[in-house]
Design a protein around this motif. Structure first.
Motif, mmCIF file in Angstrom:
data_model
loop_
_atom_site.group_PDB
_atom_site.id
_atom_site.type_symbol
_atom_site.label_atom_id
_atom_site.label_comp_id
_atom_site.label_asym_id
_atom_site.label_seq_id
_atom_site.Cartn_x
_atom_site.Cartn_y
_atom_site.Cartn_z
ATOM 1 N N HIS A 68 20.199 -16.926 19.875
ATOM 2 C CA HIS A 68 20.050 -16.283 18.569
ATOM 3 C C HIS A 68 19.141 -15.049 18.623
ATOM 4 C CE1 HIS A 68 16.452 -18.773 18.750
ATOM 5 N NE2 HIS A 68 15.942 -18.047 17.774
ATOM 6 N N LEU A 69 18.381 -14.888 19.717
ATOM 7 C CA LEU A 69 17.506 -13.726 19.846
ATOM 8 C C LEU A 69 18.268 -12.461 20.235
ATOM 9 C CD1 LEU A 69 14.493 -15.327 21.759
ATOM 10 C CD2 LEU A 69 14.733 -14.957 19.292
ATOM 11 N N ALA A 70 19.385 -12.643 20.925
ATOM 12 C CA ALA A 70 20.191 -11.499 21.373
ATOM 13 C C ALA A 70 21.323 -11.277 20.390
ATOM 14 C CB ALA A 70 20.738 -11.758 22.765
ATOM 15 N N SER A 71 21.556 -10.042 20.047
ATOM 16 C CA SER A 71 22.581 -9.744 19.044
ATOM 17 C C SER A 71 24.000 -9.925 19.590
ATOM 18 C CB SER A 71 22.397 -8.326 18.509
ATOM 19 O OG SER A 71 22.466 -7.403 19.573
ATOM 20 N N VAL A 72 24.170 -9.804 20.893
ATOM 21 C CA VAL A 72 25.501 -9.902 21.488
ATOM 22 C C VAL A 72 25.506 -10.990 22.553
ATOM 23 C CG1 VAL A 72 27.263 -8.659 22.781
ATOM 24 C CG2 VAL A 72 25.907 -7.448 21.078
ATOM 25 N N ARG A 73 26.471 -11.880 22.451
ATOM 26 C CA ARG A 73 26.656 -12.922 23.464
ATOM 27 C C ARG A 73 28.076 -12.810 23.996
ATOM 28 N NH1 ARG A 73 23.717 -15.373 19.481
ATOM 29 N NH2 ARG A 73 25.498 -16.155 18.361
ATOM 30 N N SER A 74 28.230 -13.025 25.294
ATOM 31 C CA SER A 74 29.569 -13.012 25.871
ATOM 32 C C SER A 74 29.587 -13.847 27.136
ATOM 33 C CB SER A 74 30.017 -11.579 26.175
ATOM 34 O OG SER A 74 29.351 -11.092 27.307
ATOM 35 N N GLU A 75 30.771 -14.237 27.522
ATOM 36 C CA GLU A 75 30.943 -15.016 28.742
ATOM 37 C C GLU A 75 30.813 -14.135 29.988
ATOM 38 O OE1 GLU A 75 31.177 -18.337 28.884
ATOM 39 O OE2 GLU A 75 30.939 -18.338 26.705
ATOM 40 N N TRP A 76 30.837 -12.820 29.822
ATOM 41 C CA TRP A 76 30.755 -11.908 30.966
ATOM 42 C C TRP A 76 29.320 -11.711 31.437
ATOM 43 C CZ3 TRP A 76 33.438 -9.304 26.698
ATOM 44 C CH2 TRP A 76 34.798 -9.596 26.696
ATOM 45 N N LYS A 77 28.392 -11.945 30.552
ATOM 46 C CA LYS A 77 26.986 -11.756 30.916
ATOM 47 C C LYS A 77 26.435 -13.034 31.515
ATOM 48 C CE LYS A 77 25.933 -8.328 27.405
ATOM 49 N NZ LYS A 77 25.167 -8.034 26.209
ATOM 50 N N ARG A 78 25.352 -12.876 32.277
ATOM 51 C CA ARG A 78 24.625 -14.027 32.803
ATOM 52 C C ARG A 78 23.249 -14.039 32.181
ATOM 53 N NH1 ARG A 78 25.038 -13.173 38.724
ATOM 54 N NH2 ARG A 78 25.864 -11.173 38.153
ATOM 55 N N TYR A 79 22.776 -15.236 31.880
ATOM 56 C CA TYR A 79 21.542 -15.415 31.134
ATOM 57 C C TYR A 79 20.554 -16.223 31.966
ATOM 58 C CZ TYR A 79 24.704 -14.046 27.423
ATOM 59 O OH TYR A 79 25.620 -13.355 26.669
ATOM 60 N N TYR A 80 19.279 -15.817 31.902
ATOM 61 C CA TYR A 80 18.244 -16.478 32.696
ATOM 62 C C TYR A 80 16.950 -16.579 31.897
ATOM 63 C CZ TYR A 80 21.291 -15.150 36.580
ATOM 64 O OH TYR A 80 22.370 -14.982 37.413
ATOM 65 N N LEU A 81 16.219 -17.640 32.154
ATOM 66 C CA LEU A 81 14.834 -17.757 31.730
ATOM 67 C C LEU A 81 14.025 -17.529 32.995
ATOM 68 C CD1 LEU A 81 12.616 -18.441 29.681
ATOM 69 C CD2 LEU A 81 12.907 -20.844 30.336
ATOM 70 N N VAL A 82 13.170 -16.515 32.993
ATOM 71 C CA VAL A 82 12.423 -16.136 34.187
ATOM 72 C C VAL A 82 10.930 -16.224 33.888
ATOM 73 C CG1 VAL A 82 12.058 -14.345 35.927
ATOM 74 C CG2 VAL A 82 14.288 -14.543 34.811
ATOM 75 N N ALA A 83 10.215 -16.902 34.786
ATOM 76 C CA ALA A 83 8.770 -17.073 34.619
ATOM 77 C C ALA A 83 8.020 -16.422 35.775
ATOM 78 C CB ALA A 83 8.421 -18.556 34.547
ATOM 79 N N PHE A 84 6.963 -15.714 35.443
ATOM 80 C CA PHE A 84 6.087 -15.078 36.427
ATOM 81 C C PHE A 84 4.672 -15.587 36.218
ATOM 82 C CE2 PHE A 84 9.517 -12.069 35.820
ATOM 83 C CZ PHE A 84 9.799 -11.633 37.093
ATOM 84 N N GLU A 85 3.859 -15.469 37.246
ATOM 85 C CA GLU A 85 2.442 -15.800 37.092
ATOM 86 C C GLU A 85 1.818 -14.848 36.089
ATOM 87 O OE1 GLU A 85 0.323 -15.937 40.781
ATOM 88 O OE2 GLU A 85 1.696 -17.415 41.632
ATOM 89 N N LYS A 86 0.803 -15.330 35.408
ATOM 90 C CA LYS A 86 0.114 -14.539 34.387
ATOM 91 C C LYS A 86 -0.402 -13.243 34.987
ATOM 92 C CE LYS A 86 -1.723 -14.632 30.165
ATOM 93 N NZ LYS A 86 -0.894 -14.676 28.996
ATOM 94 N N GLU A 87 -0.139 -12.144 34.316
ATOM 95 C CA GLU A 87 -0.619 -10.830 34.742
ATOM 96 C C GLU A 87 -1.882 -10.482 33.970
ATOM 97 O OE1 GLU A 87 0.100 -8.209 36.849
ATOM 98 O OE2 GLU A 87 1.412 -9.606 37.889
ATOM 99 N N GLU A 88 -2.842 -9.940 34.669
ATOM 100 C CA GLU A 88 -4.099 -9.540 34.033
ATOM 101 C C GLU A 88 -3.979 -8.175 33.353
ATOM 102 O OE1 GLU A 88 -6.599 -11.669 33.721
ATOM 103 O OE2 GLU A 88 -5.333 -13.075 34.833
ATOM 104 N N LYS A 89 -3.048 -7.362 33.843
ATOM 105 C CA LYS A 89 -2.868 -6.026 33.280
ATOM 106 C C LYS A 89 -2.237 -6.132 31.895
ATOM 107 C CE LYS A 89 -2.022 -4.037 37.822
ATOM 108 N NZ LYS A 89 -1.058 -3.370 38.678
ATOM 109 N N ASN A 90 -2.570 -5.174 31.020
ATOM 110 C CA ASN A 90 -1.983 -5.151 29.683
ATOM 111 C C ASN A 90 -0.600 -4.526 29.674
ATOM 112 O OD1 ASN A 90 -4.014 -6.468 28.322
ATOM 113 N ND2 ASN A 90 -5.148 -4.593 27.911
ATOM 114 N N THR A 91 -0.295 -3.681 30.660
ATOM 115 C CA THR A 91 1.019 -3.081 30.772
ATOM 116 C C THR A 91 1.746 -3.733 31.936
ATOM 117 O OG1 THR A 91 0.182 -0.979 29.926
ATOM 118 C CG2 THR A 91 2.278 -0.926 31.091
ATOM 119 N N ILE A 92 2.930 -4.270 31.660
ATOM 120 C CA ILE A 92 3.702 -4.933 32.710
ATOM 121 C C ILE A 92 5.066 -4.273 32.824
ATOM 122 C CG2 ILE A 92 2.501 -7.146 32.656
ATOM 123 C CD1 ILE A 92 4.574 -8.194 30.742
#
Length: 164
Positions: free
Chosen positions: A119-143
């Protein structure tokens, strides 16, 4: 007489439109509004050729009470050629990597087209691939989030972390 009729017609036309506009039809939940501001995308290019499209939503901005320990992204992409996402738990040949400030993710979870973040993405399709990606916490404010294939790369998606 016809001038008065013409003025009256235009007056009624404009008054009828005053209370309603296209934006009154958009009812978004708070997380959808936050995801719209967090959504960024980039073309994946090899030279001048476009190989695909890479989009990401920074979930820490959308759900700040849930995603607090690490950096989480809802990533969806379309590639012309089938590629395999880098898996930190596998020794397979790397075909597609995603990096946050030059670092590989700690976890990648492939999602179905219909998932809890759809529901967060306005467009969904079977052609796209979807992932939940996790990274270690970054100390920088700009990533900077970048997707690379064996021969091509996306532009960096730059996010400004919220004040904590």
């Amino acid at each position: 007489m016809k001038y008065i009729l013409l003025i009256l017609t235009f007056s009624l036309l404009f008054m009828g439109c005053a209370d309603k506009n296209a934006f009154s039809k958009f009812k978004m939940q708070e997380d959808q509004e936050l995801s719209a501001t967090s959504l960024q995308g980039s073309k994946i290019k090899m030279g001048e050729d476009v190989e695909g499209i890479f989009s990401a939503i920074y979930l820490n901005d959308v759900y700040p009470n849930i995603y607090t320990v690490n950096e989480y992204f809802y990533v969806y992409l379309y590639l012309k050629e089938e590629k395999k996402m880098y898996d930190t738990n596998s020794l397979d040949e790397i075909k597609l990597t995603i990096k946050l400030n030059g670092k590989l993710p700690m976890k990648i979870k492939k999602l179905d087209a219909e998932n809890k973040f759809s529901h967060l993405a306005s467009v969904r399709s079977e052609w796209k691939r979807y992932y939940l990606v996790a990274f270690e916490k970054e100390e920088k404010n700009t990533i900077n989030l970048v997707l690379e294939t064996d021969q091509s790369s996306s532009d960096a998606l730059t996010y400004q972390k919220g004040e904590e």
